[in-house]
Enzyme design. Structure first.
Site, short mmCIF file in Angstrom:
data_model
loop_
_atom_site.label_atom_id
_atom_site.label_comp_id
_atom_site.label_asym_id
_atom_site.label_seq_id
_atom_site.Cartn_x
_atom_site.Cartn_y
_atom_site.Cartn_z
N ILE A 17 0.83 -1.21 0.00
CA ILE A 17 0.00 0.00 0.00
C ILE A 17 0.87 1.26 0.00
CG2 ILE A 17 -1.59 1.34 1.46
CD1 ILE A 17 -2.96 -1.37 2.15
N ALA A 18 1.91 1.28 0.84
CA ALA A 18 2.74 2.49 0.94
C ALA A 18 3.51 2.74 -0.36
CB ALA A 18 3.70 2.37 2.11
N GLU A 38 9.46 -4.97 -6.64
CA GLU A 38 8.63 -5.78 -5.74
C GLU A 38 9.17 -7.22 -5.72
OE1 GLU A 38 6.08 -5.73 -3.47
OE2 GLU A 38 6.18 -7.92 -3.55
N ARG A 112 -9.02 -5.54 1.30
CA ARG A 112 -7.62 -5.13 1.09
C ARG A 112 -7.17 -5.26 -0.36
NH1 ARG A 112 -3.47 -4.91 5.00
NH2 ARG A 112 -4.43 -4.57 7.00
N ARG A 203 -7.91 -13.49 11.08
CA ARG A 203 -8.55 -12.52 10.16
C ARG A 203 -9.25 -13.23 9.02
NH1 ARG A 203 -4.64 -7.63 8.42
NH2 ARG A 203 -2.94 -9.11 8.50
N ASP A 320 5.27 0.86 6.70
CA ASP A 320 5.58 -0.05 7.80
C ASP A 320 7.08 -0.26 8.00
OD1 ASP A 320 2.96 -0.45 8.48
OD2 ASP A 320 3.02 -2.64 8.32
N ALA A 333 -2.00 1.57 7.51
CA ALA A 333 -2.01 1.86 6.07
C ALA A 333 -2.25 3.35 5.85
CB ALA A 333 -3.07 1.03 5.38
C1 LIG Z 1 -4.35 -7.36 12.00
C2 LIG Z 1 -4.06 -6.08 11.29
C3 LIG Z 1 -5.11 -5.22 10.95
C4 LIG Z 1 -4.84 -4.00 10.33
N1 LIG Z 1 -5.88 -3.17 10.03
C5 LIG Z 1 -5.63 -1.94 9.49
C6 LIG Z 1 -6.71 -1.04 9.21
O1 LIG Z 1 -7.89 -1.35 9.41
N2 LIG Z 1 -6.39 0.19 8.70
C7 LIG Z 1 -5.10 0.57 8.44
O2 LIG Z 1 -4.88 1.71 8.00
N3 LIG Z 1 -4.07 -0.29 8.67
C8 LIG Z 1 -4.30 -1.53 9.18
N4 LIG Z 1 -3.27 -2.39 9.41
C9 LIG Z 1 -1.89 -1.98 9.05
C10 LIG Z 1 -1.64 -2.12 7.55
O3 LIG Z 1 -1.99 -3.42 7.13
C11 LIG Z 1 -0.16 -1.87 7.24
O4 LIG Z 1 0.26 -0.70 7.90
C12 LIG Z 1 0.07 -1.69 5.74
O5 LIG Z 1 -0.44 -2.77 5.02
C13 LIG Z 1 1.57 -1.55 5.48
O6 LIG Z 1 1.79 -1.32 4.12
P1 LIG Z 1 3.28 -1.25 3.56
O7 LIG Z 1 3.14 -1.06 2.10
O8 LIG Z 1 4.08 -0.29 4.34
O9 LIG Z 1 3.90 -2.69 3.88
P2 LIG Z 1 3.49 -4.12 3.31
O10 LIG Z 1 2.03 -4.23 3.12
O11 LIG Z 1 4.13 -5.12 4.20
O12 LIG Z 1 4.16 -4.17 1.87
C14 LIG Z 1 5.53 -4.39 1.70
C15 LIG Z 1 5.77 -4.82 0.26
O13 LIG Z 1 7.17 -4.93 0.04
C16 LIG Z 1 7.48 -6.18 -0.55
N5 LIG Z 1 8.83 -6.53 -0.09
C17 LIG Z 1 9.20 -6.98 1.14
N6 LIG Z 1 10.53 -7.15 1.20
C18 LIG Z 1 11.01 -6.80 -0.02
C19 LIG Z 1 12.32 -6.77 -0.57
N7 LIG Z 1 13.40 -7.13 0.15
N8 LIG Z 1 12.48 -6.36 -1.86
C20 LIG Z 1 11.39 -5.99 -2.61
N9 LIG Z 1 10.13 -6.01 -2.12
C21 LIG Z 1 9.94 -6.40 -0.84
C22 LIG Z 1 6.39 -7.12 -0.06
O14 LIG Z 1 6.24 -8.23 -0.92
C23 LIG Z 1 5.18 -6.19 -0.07
O15 LIG Z 1 4.55 -6.14 -1.32
C24 LIG Z 1 -3.50 -3.63 10.01
C25 LIG Z 1 -2.45 -4.50 10.31
C26 LIG Z 1 -2.72 -5.72 10.94
C27 LIG Z 1 -1.56 -6.62 11.27
#
Ligand SMILES: Cc1cc2nc3c(=O)[nH]c(=O)nc-3n(C[C@H](O)[C@H](O)[C@H](O)COP(=O)(O)OP(=O)(O)OC[C@H]3O[C@@H](n4cnc5c(N)ncnc54)[C@H](O)[C@@H]3O)c2cc1C
Length: 468
Positions: A17-18, A38, A112, A203, A320, A333
């Protein structure tokens, strides 16, 4: 600027998402070459629900994504437009609603996978590279470039790298290990790995029709509810325009907070294990768990210790990877979207170029670090109070009041104001710092050294104080 109008290049590691939101935000500004690397073979999210606040929706609109998101949003009902959750004390035969949490715009929910899809629709063609798992990076100070190494042996270069690789970020690991080495201080290693909250979460998303069959007037068919009890809580809310219900069922052992998760010590995930945490709870909970939830997957709830910095020169931690929080304010998110709004506005400013990029990254860090720390701390406290383990115990009136206080930031702080102040700071620094002299490259000390005005070691101690 190159002949084809390119101002600089940004490599985004991770297409969650980020990362996707940042790429979509940057794509609105001319002259920025964007590449997303990715690790997996496609953009993908898990089969669960997600909720966001109005502030996040407003930013998605400002990022030009309104059209994609409107189609997939499940808004609060018209007669309860500001509703977030009804809170119930449910660990008893007859539950009772003890608090209704309302805030402007209420809570909007999504599946999601649909949420990520909507972000991906805003990406420029050809910017995504799959099966590119980053394993390390190198900053070349003399060239002002960052090179990235991938697991498949290939490499890439960019003027800056934004680490959106999630809670287990490889880039954060390298950044903090290097910091520990540089200062001969192992306390930086505490930020390399996430920590366990002592909490587990089941979940799932299931069809509303299933619930309707079992309990035709079940409260979750129309409105979000938080079912609270000692050491456990459940949240359930309508998603996909009410055709499905998103469920998250938590159970906790706070004595384990901060310890390493030992999977072998946990019960095997199963329907029986799930139900065992809610024995004796009210009928509405039993209806969901017995008849609808099936045998959902289980996650350990992890988070980061609030990091003392997010940026080193041309590499920034994001989403994250920078500030993974426990999920008890439904904001992880949303914070990633706010990061994207902030950084795309900073990098999109015409004053930013290849040479002074590090100042823009510092402006991002300076604005986002205190905001995100505040949410991490409040979210952790919400986890306690939802399960009657916080200062108010099971005094339901005080629990309700505390929820309002801890979540106040959602409506009282303004991401647009934060951007304005970050832009102004960035421009001030651009005019002060001799960032590129032609013979010497940018040095963080020259733009104020420890710009945040606190010391990382004290920050670490501060976090542990929250634990007491
Ligand atoms: C139980 C639960 C409920 C939640 N509910 C909510 C909610 O209702 N509302 C809300 O706002 N947030 C919620 N969150 C938080 C939210 O899910 C996360 O904050 C968000 O998904 C993080 O997004 P991100 O893109 O930072 O990380 P991620 O979603 O972890 O994405 C990381 C990406 O990087 C890729 N990646 C990893 N390592 C590498 C690498 N070395 N090289 C290349 N690519 C890589 C992965 O494959 C992935 O695609 C919840 C979390 C949990 C655990």
């Amino acid at each position: 600027m190159t002949e084809d109008g390119q101002r600089f290049s940004i490599a985004i590691i991770g297409g969650g998402i980020a990362g996707a939101c940042l790429a979509g935000g940057l794509a609105r500004h001319p002259g920025i070459k964007i590449d997303i690397y990715e690790a997996t073979e496609a953009f993908a999210e898990i089969g669960a629900g997600i909720s966001v606040w109005k502030r996040t929706l407003d930013l998605l609109k400002k990022l030009g994504m309104e059209e994609h998101f409107m189609k997939i949003s499940t808004f609060p009902k018209k007669d309860a437009a500001n509703l977030a959750f009804h809170f119930r004390k449910s660990d008893q035969e007859h539950g009772q609603t003890f608090h209704t949490w309302e805030l402007e715009g209420g809570m909007t929910t999504f599946h999601r996978a649909q949420f990520l899809d909507a972000l991906v629709k805003a990406l420029p063609a050809g910017c995504a590279h799959f099966e590119k798992k980053c394993v390390s990076y190198n900053q070349d100070q003399s060239q002002g470039l960052v090179s990235i190494q991938f697991e498949d042996g290939t490499t890439a270069v960019a003027d800056a790298v934004i680490a959106c690789d999630g809670i287990g970020s490889v880039i954060r690991g390298q950044m903090y290990r290097e910091e520990a080495k540089k200062h001969s201080d192992d306390s930086f290693l505490e930020y390399v790995h996430p920590i366990w909250s002592g909490r587990l979460a089941y979940r799932v998303v299931f069809p509303s029709a299933k619930l309707k069959e079992v309990s035709p007037s079940h409260r979750n068919l129309t409105t979000p509810h938080m079912y609270c009890g000692k050491n456990a809580h459940i949240l359930a809310y309508p998603v996909i325009q009410g055709t499905a219900i998103g469920l998250v069922a938590y159970n906790s052992d706070f004595t384990k907070e901060g310890t390493s998760l030992v999977k072998a010590d946990l019960p095997i995930p199963s329907r029986e294990d799930l139900k065992s945490h809610y024995a004796g709870w009210e009928q509405d909970v039993q209806d969901i768990l017995e008849k609808c939830a099936g045998s959902p997957p289980r996650w350990a709830v992890l988070s980061l210790k609030p990091l003392p910095f997010y940026v080193r020169d041309r590499v920034a931690l994001f989403g994250d990877a920078a500030h993974a929080t426990t999920p008890h304010q439904g904001s992880g998110a949303g914070l990633g979207v706010e990061d994207a709004f902030m950084l795309s506005r900073l990098l999109g400013d015409p004053s930013v170029n290849k040479q002074n990029l590090p100042i823009a990254l510092l402006a991002y860090e300076r604005a986002r670090l205190p905001r995100t720390h505040h949410v991490m701390k409040g979210s952790r406290q919400c986890g306690f109070i939802f399960e009657f383990n916080g200062a108010p115990g099971d005094n339901l009136e005080l629990v309700g009041r505390e929820i309002e206080v801890l979540t106040e930031w959602i409506t009282t702080t303004d991401p647009e104001e934060d951007v304005a102040s970050a832009l102004s700071w960035m421009k001030e620094q651009q005019s002060l710092a001799k960032v590129w002299t032609g013979t010497k490259f940018y040095d963080q000390q020259e733009v104020g050294g420890n710009i945040l005005g606190f010391d990382p070691i004290t920050m670490g101690l501060g976090w542990w104080l929250w634990l007491l």
